[in-house]
Design a protein around this motif. Sequence first.
Motif, PDB file in Angstrom:
ATOM      1  N   ALA A 205      -7.541  -5.660   8.440  1.00 42.65           N
ATOM      2  CA  ALA A 205      -6.402  -5.103   7.647  1.00 42.65           C
ATOM      3  C   ALA A 205      -6.578  -3.887   6.654  1.00 42.65           C
ATOM      4  O   ALA A 205      -6.012  -3.066   6.407  1.00 42.65           O
ATOM      5  CB  ALA A 205      -5.859  -6.387   6.938  1.00 42.65           C
ATOM      6  N   TRP A 206      -7.954  -4.138   6.248  1.00 39.21           N
ATOM      7  CA  TRP A 206      -8.420  -2.701   5.520  1.00 39.21           C
ATOM      8  C   TRP A 206      -8.260  -1.552   6.416  1.00 39.21           C
ATOM      9  O   TRP A 206      -7.973  -0.482   5.695  1.00 39.21           O
ATOM     10  CB  TRP A 206     -10.284  -3.153   4.862  1.00 39.21           C
ATOM     11  CG  TRP A 206     -10.444  -2.013   4.095  1.00 39.21           C
ATOM     12  CD1 TRP A 206     -10.494  -1.577   2.860  1.00 39.21           C
ATOM     13  CD2 TRP A 206     -11.374  -0.777   4.653  1.00 39.21           C
ATOM     14  NE1 TRP A 206     -11.222  -0.376   2.424  1.00 39.21           N
ATOM     15  CE2 TRP A 206     -11.706   0.202   3.714  1.00 39.21           C
ATOM     16  CE3 TRP A 206     -11.658  -0.498   6.233  1.00 39.21           C
ATOM     17  CZ2 TRP A 206     -12.490   1.077   3.907  1.00 39.21           C
ATOM     18  CZ3 TRP A 206     -12.489   0.657   6.242  1.00 39.21           C
ATOM     19  CH2 TRP A 206     -12.622   1.546   5.296  1.00 39.21           C
ATOM     20  N   GLY A 207      -8.971  -1.494   7.534  1.00 43.32           N
ATOM     21  CA  GLY A 207      -8.820  -0.428   8.411  1.00 43.32           C
ATOM     22  C   GLY A 207      -7.325   0.051   8.589  1.00 43.32           C
ATOM     23  O   GLY A 207      -7.069   1.190   8.545  1.00 43.32           O
ATOM     24  N   CYS A 208      -6.341  -0.797   8.747  1.00 44.63           N
ATOM     25  CA  CYS A 208      -5.075  -0.585   8.773  1.00 44.63           C
ATOM     26  C   CYS A 208      -4.412   0.060   7.868  1.00 44.63           C
ATOM     27  O   CYS A 208      -3.798   1.069   7.555  1.00 44.63           O
ATOM     28  CB  CYS A 208      -4.113  -1.968   9.390  1.00 44.63           C
ATOM     29  SG  CYS A 208      -4.545  -2.605  10.981  1.00 44.63           S
ATOM     30  N   LEU A 209      -4.997  -0.349   6.522  1.00 41.17           N
ATOM     31  CA  LEU A 209      -4.493   0.000   5.301  1.00 41.17           C
ATOM     32  C   LEU A 209      -4.783   1.371   4.803  1.00 41.17           C
ATOM     33  O   LEU A 209      -4.213   2.367   4.577  1.00 41.17           O
ATOM     34  CB  LEU A 209      -4.871  -0.886   4.244  1.00 41.17           C
ATOM     35  CG  LEU A 209      -4.647  -0.581   2.792  1.00 41.17           C
ATOM     36  CD1 LEU A 209      -4.348  -2.005   1.939  1.00 41.17           C
ATOM     37  CD2 LEU A 209      -5.560   0.024   1.865  1.00 41.17           C
ATOM     38  N   VAL A 210      -6.141   1.894   5.368  1.00 41.23           N
ATOM     39  CA  VAL A 210      -6.498   3.039   4.925  1.00 41.23           C
ATOM     40  C   VAL A 210      -6.054   4.119   5.925  1.00 41.23           C
ATOM     41  O   VAL A 210      -5.525   5.211   5.350  1.00 41.23           O
ATOM     42  CB  VAL A 210      -8.226   3.002   5.108  1.00 41.23           C
ATOM     43  CG1 VAL A 210      -8.916   4.350   4.982  1.00 41.23           C
ATOM     44  CG2 VAL A 210      -8.898   2.189   3.897  1.00 41.23           C
ATOM     45  N   ALA A 211      -5.882   3.538   7.042  1.00 44.76           N
ATOM     46  CA  ALA A 211      -5.203   4.579   8.112  1.00 44.76           C
ATOM     47  C   ALA A 211      -3.946   4.885   7.731  1.00 44.76           C
ATOM     48  O   ALA A 211      -3.183   5.942   7.752  1.00 44.76           O
ATOM     49  CB  ALA A 211      -5.309   4.084   9.545  1.00 44.76           C
ATOM     50  N   SER A 212      -3.044   3.696   7.239  1.00 45.42           N
ATOM     51  CA  SER A 212      -1.650   3.899   6.965  1.00 45.42           C
ATOM     52  C   SER A 212      -1.481   4.933   5.817  1.00 45.42           C
ATOM     53  O   SER A 212      -0.759   5.612   5.495  1.00 45.42           O
ATOM     54  CB  SER A 212      -0.900   2.591   6.418  1.00 45.42           C
ATOM     55  OG  SER A 212      -1.224   1.799   7.684  1.00 45.42           O
ATOM     56  N   ALA A 213      -2.632   4.784   4.700  1.00 48.85           N
ATOM     57  CA  ALA A 213      -2.636   5.644   3.630  1.00 48.85           C
ATOM     58  C   ALA A 213      -2.800   6.987   3.983  1.00 48.85           C
ATOM     59  O   ALA A 213      -2.240   7.939   3.159  1.00 48.85           O
ATOM     60  CB  ALA A 213      -3.719   5.155   2.459  1.00 48.85           C
ATOM     61  N   ALA A 214      -3.647   7.161   4.868  1.00 49.14           N
ATOM     62  CA  ALA A 214      -4.259   8.646   4.957  1.00 49.14           C
ATOM     63  C   ALA A 214      -3.107   9.387   5.986  1.00 49.14           C
ATOM     64  O   ALA A 214      -2.799  10.382   6.153  1.00 49.14           O
ATOM     65  CB  ALA A 214      -5.157   8.537   6.089  1.00 49.14           C
ATOM     66  N   ASN A 215      -2.091   8.517   6.669  1.00 50.25           N
ATOM     67  CA  ASN A 215      -0.934   9.226   7.658  1.00 50.25           C
ATOM     68  C   ASN A 215       0.359   8.880   7.342  1.00 50.25           C
ATOM     69  O   ASN A 215       1.212   9.629   7.727  1.00 50.25           O
ATOM     70  CB  ASN A 215      -1.390   8.720   9.028  1.00 50.25           C
ATOM     71  CG  ASN A 215      -2.725   9.055   9.642  1.00 50.25           C
ATOM     72  OD1 ASN A 215      -2.937  10.154   9.902  1.00 50.25           O
ATOM     73  ND2 ASN A 215      -3.544   7.967   9.898  1.00 50.25           N
ATOM     74  N   GLY A 216       0.597   8.148   6.295  1.00 53.22           N
ATOM     75  CA  GLY A 216       1.797   7.575   5.966  1.00 53.22           C
ATOM     76  C   GLY A 216       2.760   6.526   6.914  1.00 53.22           C
ATOM     77  O   GLY A 216       3.906   6.628   6.959  1.00 53.22           O
ATOM     78  N   ARG A 217       1.968   6.239   7.954  1.00 52.94           N
ATOM     79  CA  ARG A 217       2.357   5.438   9.054  1.00 52.94           C
ATOM     80  C   ARG A 217       1.324   4.279   9.571  1.00 52.94           C
ATOM     81  O   ARG A 217      -0.091   4.644   9.216  1.00 52.94           O
ATOM     82  CB  ARG A 217       2.958   6.101  10.259  1.00 52.94           C
ATOM     83  CG  ARG A 217       1.824   6.806  10.957  1.00 52.94           C
ATOM     84  CD  ARG A 217       2.306   7.739  12.161  1.00 52.94           C
ATOM     85  NE  ARG A 217       1.253   8.383  12.952  1.00 52.94           N
ATOM     86  CZ  ARG A 217       0.680   9.324  12.708  1.00 52.94           C
ATOM     87  NH1 ARG A 217       0.958  10.116  11.442  1.00 52.94           N
ATOM     88  NH2 ARG A 217      -0.417   9.845  13.246  1.00 52.94           N
ATOM     89  N   ASN A 218       1.823   3.345  10.110  1.00 55.59           N
ATOM     90  CA  ASN A 218       0.625   2.140  10.611  1.00 55.59           C
ATOM     91  C   ASN A 218      -0.014   2.906  11.940  1.00 55.59           C
ATOM     92  O   ASN A 218       0.755   3.626  12.674  1.00 55.59           O
ATOM     93  CB  ASN A 218       1.523   0.762  10.946  1.00 55.59           C
ATOM     94  CG  ASN A 218       0.472  -0.088  10.957  1.00 55.59           C
ATOM     95  OD1 ASN A 218       0.003  -0.246  12.176  1.00 55.59           O
ATOM     96  ND2 ASN A 218       0.212  -0.992  10.156  1.00 55.59           N
ATOM     97  N   PRO A 219      -1.270   2.614  11.816  1.00 52.90           N
ATOM     98  CA  PRO A 219      -1.889   3.045  13.195  1.00 52.90           C
ATOM     99  C   PRO A 219      -1.459   2.404  14.580  1.00 52.90           C
ATOM    100  O   PRO A 219      -1.798   2.977  15.490  1.00 52.90           O
ATOM    101  CB  PRO A 219      -3.726   2.566  12.831  1.00 52.90           C
ATOM    102  CG  PRO A 219      -3.329   1.497  11.883  1.00 52.90           C
ATOM    103  CD  PRO A 219      -2.320   1.697  10.956  1.00 52.90           C
ATOM    104  N   PHE A 220      -0.874   1.328  14.111  1.00 55.36           N
ATOM    105  CA  PHE A 220      -0.172   0.762  15.610  1.00 55.36           C
ATOM    106  C   PHE A 220       1.207   0.800  15.599  1.00 55.36           C
ATOM    107  O   PHE A 220       1.996   0.128  16.433  1.00 55.36           O
ATOM    108  CB  PHE A 220      -0.554  -0.867  15.597  1.00 55.36           C
ATOM    109  CG  PHE A 220      -1.925  -1.126  15.695  1.00 55.36           C
ATOM    110  CD1 PHE A 220      -2.606  -0.907  16.731  1.00 55.36           C
ATOM    111  CD2 PHE A 220      -2.584  -1.665  14.582  1.00 55.36           C
ATOM    112  CE1 PHE A 220      -4.044  -1.134  16.950  1.00 55.36           C
ATOM    113  CE2 PHE A 220      -4.135  -1.841  14.628  1.00 55.36           C
ATOM    114  CZ  PHE A 220      -4.762  -1.695  15.747  1.00 55.36           C
TER     115      PHE A 220
END
Length: 702
Positions: A205-220
């Motif tokens: 979930a941390w990985g999803c959160l950081v990716a979402s914060a960097a892109n403004g969208r969920n990595p999936f």
Amino acid sequence: MDGSQEWPAGPPAADPERVGPFVVEARLGEGGMGAVYLGRAADGTQVAVKVVRPDLAGHPAFRARFHEEARNALRVASFCTARVLDHGEDGGRAYLATEFIEGPSLQQQLDASGPLTGGTLHGVAVGVATALVAIHSVGLVHRDLKPGNVLLSRSGPRVIDFGIARALDEAAALTRTGQLIGTPGFLAPEQVSGGDITPATDVFAWGCLVASAANGRNPFGTGPVHVMAARALHAEPDLGALTEPLAALVRAALDKDPARRPSARDLLLSLVGADAGPPTSPAATVVATDPGHPAAQRTRLADSPGTPPHPLTEPPRPAGNPAPGEPAYGTPQPHREAARPQDDRARAPGESTRPYGDPARSGGGIPQPWTEPATEPAQQNVPPGGPAPGRRRRSRALLAAGAAVTAAAVTAGVLYLVWPDPGRKGSGGAADGFPRDAMLVRIDTERGWPTACFGDIGRYTPGAAAPVPLVTGPSCDILPQWSPDRRRFAFTRSTDTGAGVYVGNADGTGVRWLASDLSGRSRVAWSPDGTRLAYPVIVDRVRQFTVRPVDGGGAATTITTDPADKDDPMWSRAGLVFWSKRDGTAQIYTLDPDRPAQQWKRLTSGDVPAGDPAWSPDGRRIAYTRGKNPGEIWVMNADGTGGHRVTTGTENESDPSWSPDGRWLAYVRGPFTDPVVRAIRADGTGDRVLTPTGALIAHPNW
């Protein structure tokens, strides 16, 4: 509280007035487990109280799991999470009380301002990883880590609602709903497939959160629950704008096999530039010290027998000069806990002892609408003369304090949390050095000014999502003014029988009545040393200026005796500036309050009215309003020379106020009923809107 389940159908139960030892002040929201309220402890501390919904609390097994998890959560370090304060049952209601966190959620920040970058993104990654280390070290798994459960406080990212999702798992098993506990897009493969839930689940979930914060969208991506679940099991994440070395950590965290994911400790050590080693290596001991309480808190985050301590003793480096491969996290600053308002004020004769509520603050800083009780408490915070006219029961928007995202630095064995300057790119602000100093404002909870007054006193930091209410209640509270040291403020309270002067601490505590002889809705002015206040009073039907000690030690002294109307004093070492109709039309004058009999000095001329004067911090310039409906913002030298207009709008403008650095002016533009606070450089460039969406704020004092 932001769970995955919904309230059962049917009307919600009435909000309680009290839960356990906590007085309930407002409902802040609801989620899968129940409702969350803004509460206040006996010592005045604000808390967030989560009350379990009745159908869950009715299961003995659920209650047992709930209290077991709450006991575990009490042991989690508080500098990176919302500290659990209490739990229990009251009248069949199971509840959990946590620390009140002021600031928006990461999700709100992303919705408002878009993706995070640079040190800001790394600061969130570090802060959330630190929280996970603390949570996992006491045997808990969060199970529902996501941007909505990370609050961006002034002390750094704070993770909330950890551990309680396990009790929801218990409820799902009891009811045989087969419902996933968690949030699509942040569910690990093992959550989807029914595998074991371990700390590795939170790392995913941390990985999803950081990716979402960097892109403004969920990595999936997005989609229905079953689509998102399938992607978590089989699809590769889209990391978008993430760059190395952070992207490598996120990829490792999003491994489908939980056994191959790094631990939260590994993530933290890698993020701060230490060599974490492979996930299977012996764990180092990470020690984090809370700089706000260095003697009281020294929290062991991870430990392995026989391993020497690793206290993060990398020597400090200047901001902008990181070690190779290490992100720059900004200049280290001390960690600060947000002040918790308490009502220890003195009251005017006959004033109610009911404390100032602060129902417009949110638990955890998450804005939610709220409605006042059907019967408004009588005589709440009422000065001599009773409540103001026109105040009535009303719904108001919850004005949560907005907050920028933090950046983090690890130096000299201490995890420092840095509050960024939004005047710099990469930290949530513009590139032109725009100041972030908080301004005092009038908050209108309903439209109607100036015919009807619904004013509260608040604090607004430019760039925040909303102002923070400081003084609330049924009275008409307006025209706040900082003391010179910004530790206190004074304001005007207007009632149907007159107006009074009040003084309070900068955080809204200690509000006390000072005087009842103020002339109507007039401004008060602090002396340069902060010991006296000047304000207008009525003497023989003419407004005159009086000077009164703030903390006792002498009587008020009236310093003018002329027959001309006057108002809007502002005091600096250069003297008292104000408008007067001494020569007919209102113009700007100065005088020495300590030698008022000496000659006044007129600074403006002509037959165009002038008012709202404000000294620059160095006392060399004066901003003022020229004209009336529409008015314009002008600036002149302290001797009256060089007067020129700095704004270019066509609507009415008023109430200029200098920023503490003397480079900017805040002012109000637009109809009185719909004011917009703006800012402009003193040279007339950079004009911009400061008013946050949906807020009615005016009377800025920067």
